[in-house]
Design an enzyme around this catalytic site. Sequence first.
Site, PDB file in Angstrom:
ATOM      1  NE  ARG A 117      73.780  52.448  27.477  1.00 32.26           N
ATOM      2  CZ  ARG A 117      72.488  52.400  27.841  1.00 32.26           C
ATOM      3  NH1 ARG A 117      71.558  52.085  26.978  1.00 32.26           N
ATOM      4  NH2 ARG A 117      72.134  52.662  29.082  1.00 32.26           N
ATOM      5  CG  HIS A 144      73.535  50.719  33.869  1.00 32.69           C
ATOM      6  ND1 HIS A 144      74.083  51.930  33.502  1.00 32.69           N
ATOM      7  CD2 HIS A 144      72.248  50.744  33.400  1.00 32.69           C
ATOM      8  CE1 HIS A 144      73.179  52.643  32.841  1.00 32.69           C
ATOM      9  NE2 HIS A 144      72.063  51.947  32.766  1.00 32.69           N
ATOM     10  CD  GLN A 147      69.024  52.524  36.297  1.00 30.41           C
ATOM     11  OE1 GLN A 147      69.035  52.910  35.138  1.00 30.41           O
ATOM     12  NE2 GLN A 147      68.116  52.907  37.169  1.00 30.41           N
ATOM     13  CG  ASP A 235      67.680  45.072  33.722  1.00 30.14           C
ATOM     14  OD1 ASP A 235      66.886  45.641  32.937  1.00 30.14           O
ATOM     15  OD2 ASP A 235      68.895  44.928  33.473  1.00 30.14           O
ATOM     16  CB  CYS A 273      67.329  50.041  35.158  1.00 31.00           C
ATOM     17  SG  CYS A 273      67.396  48.625  34.038  1.00 31.00           S
ATOM     18  NE  ARG A 301      70.942  56.540  34.742  1.00 32.77           N
ATOM     19  CZ  ARG A 301      71.058  55.870  33.589  1.00 32.77           C
ATOM     20  NH1 ARG A 301      70.172  54.961  33.258  1.00 32.77           N
ATOM     21  NH2 ARG A 301      72.097  56.074  32.788  1.00 32.77           N
TER      22      ARG A 301
HETATM   23  N1  NVA Z   1      70.515  44.882  31.415  1.00 33.05           N
HETATM   24  C1  NVA Z   1      70.030  45.776  30.382  1.00 33.05           C
HETATM   25  C2  NVA Z   1      69.942  47.155  30.913  1.00 33.05           C
HETATM   26  C3  NVA Z   1      69.460  48.202  29.936  1.00 33.05           C
HETATM   27  C4  NVA Z   1      69.429  49.589  30.526  1.00 33.05           C
HETATM   28  C5  NVA Z   1      70.943  45.701  29.184  1.00 33.05           C
HETATM   29  O1  NVA Z   1      72.165  45.630  29.368  1.00 33.05           O
HETATM   30  O2  NVA Z   1      70.439  45.677  28.059  1.00 33.05           O
HETATM   31  N1   CP Z   2      68.141  52.435  32.240  1.00 32.54           N
HETATM   32  C1   CP Z   2      68.790  52.816  31.136  1.00 32.54           C
HETATM   33  O1   CP Z   2      70.016  52.885  31.084  1.00 32.54           O
HETATM   34  O2   CP Z   2      67.987  53.139  30.089  1.00 32.54           O
HETATM   35  P1   CP Z   2      68.431  53.423  28.591  1.00 32.54           P
HETATM   36  O3   CP Z   2      68.909  52.135  27.989  1.00 32.54           O
HETATM   37  O4   CP Z   2      67.198  53.951  27.931  1.00 32.54           O
HETATM   38  O5   CP Z   2      69.544  54.423  28.600  1.00 32.54           O
END
Ligand code: NVA
Ligand code: CP
Length: 314
Positions: A117, A144, A147, A235, A273, A301
Amino acid sequence: MSTHTDAHTSMPAQTPDHFLTVDDLTPDQLRSVLDRAGEYKAAVEAGEPHGDLEGKTLAMLFEKPSTRTRVSFETGMTQLGGHAVFLGPDDTQLGRGEPLKDTARALSGYVDAIMARVFDHEDLVELATYAEVPVVNGLTDAAHPCQTLADLLTIEELFGGFDGVSAAWVGDGNNVASSFAVGCAMVGVDLTVATPESYGVDDDVLATAAEVGTAPTTTTDPAAAVADADVVATDVWVSMGEEDERAEKVAAFDGFTVDEDLLGDTDAKVLHCLPANRGEEVDDETLEGERSAVWQQAENRMHVQKALLSELVE
Ligand code: NVA
Ligand code: CP
């Protein structure tokens, strides 16, 4: 897939299969991952062992926080008979400036897959370029895809398949939206994306969706998007790393909250998500109500990622 023979010297002799974007899977692989995810889910529910990755290790590199991604990958590896190593932002030499390409090659000598990540999608691409084991996108600023696998499994469970299912995305045209658009295109879900004018999904994502299926319809009218939707996904408006844009974005997204006002009499299911910002992109009533499928989606997930790892790891 890779052998480990050149791990410490150069670029991989053979390129492993990575999962950086949804369309890194062929349609057949996507079908197989969703099917296997269902089998794993049933096995978990029945308490049946399914140690398909016994003795395998997953490295999990995180530049950003996570609840679901970390725990679902780690637990998933345990259930498959393997092991996962959590590497947070302060845990590795990356934090002291060791290049990703060096980290990629070193880790490839120890582990069977890397989930990462990171902020910049190009960093993930660099990691994958140098890794000799499969690299899985655990979220970048651009995508993502894990997801999306969970979203697609959830839609399939809710509607018994994808045929005739219409979806709406309401909110930011962000990383989660981009992967969702490509995933919907791959399985034939008819998608309308409603965003404020300046926050649409990137043109290259729309082009990819058109290549793998049908590009979504785009609009700035959330009510029009949800009118015929079976499922409405959203989201946060302010993603990790965008905190400086909060005031500007919250103002721009006025009217894009997925709430009872917007959904009205439709019986659409709601996906998110998570984590959610109640009162911004979704309200508490909707998230906690009958329409919400978010806990099923969150659980999925783990099932899809186990299936993905089984597909990618030798
Ligand atoms: N769009 C959000 C998703 C988190 C799972 C982010 O990138 O922070
Ligand atoms: N949806 C998702 O990726 O959640 P987290 O940021 O908790 O991993």
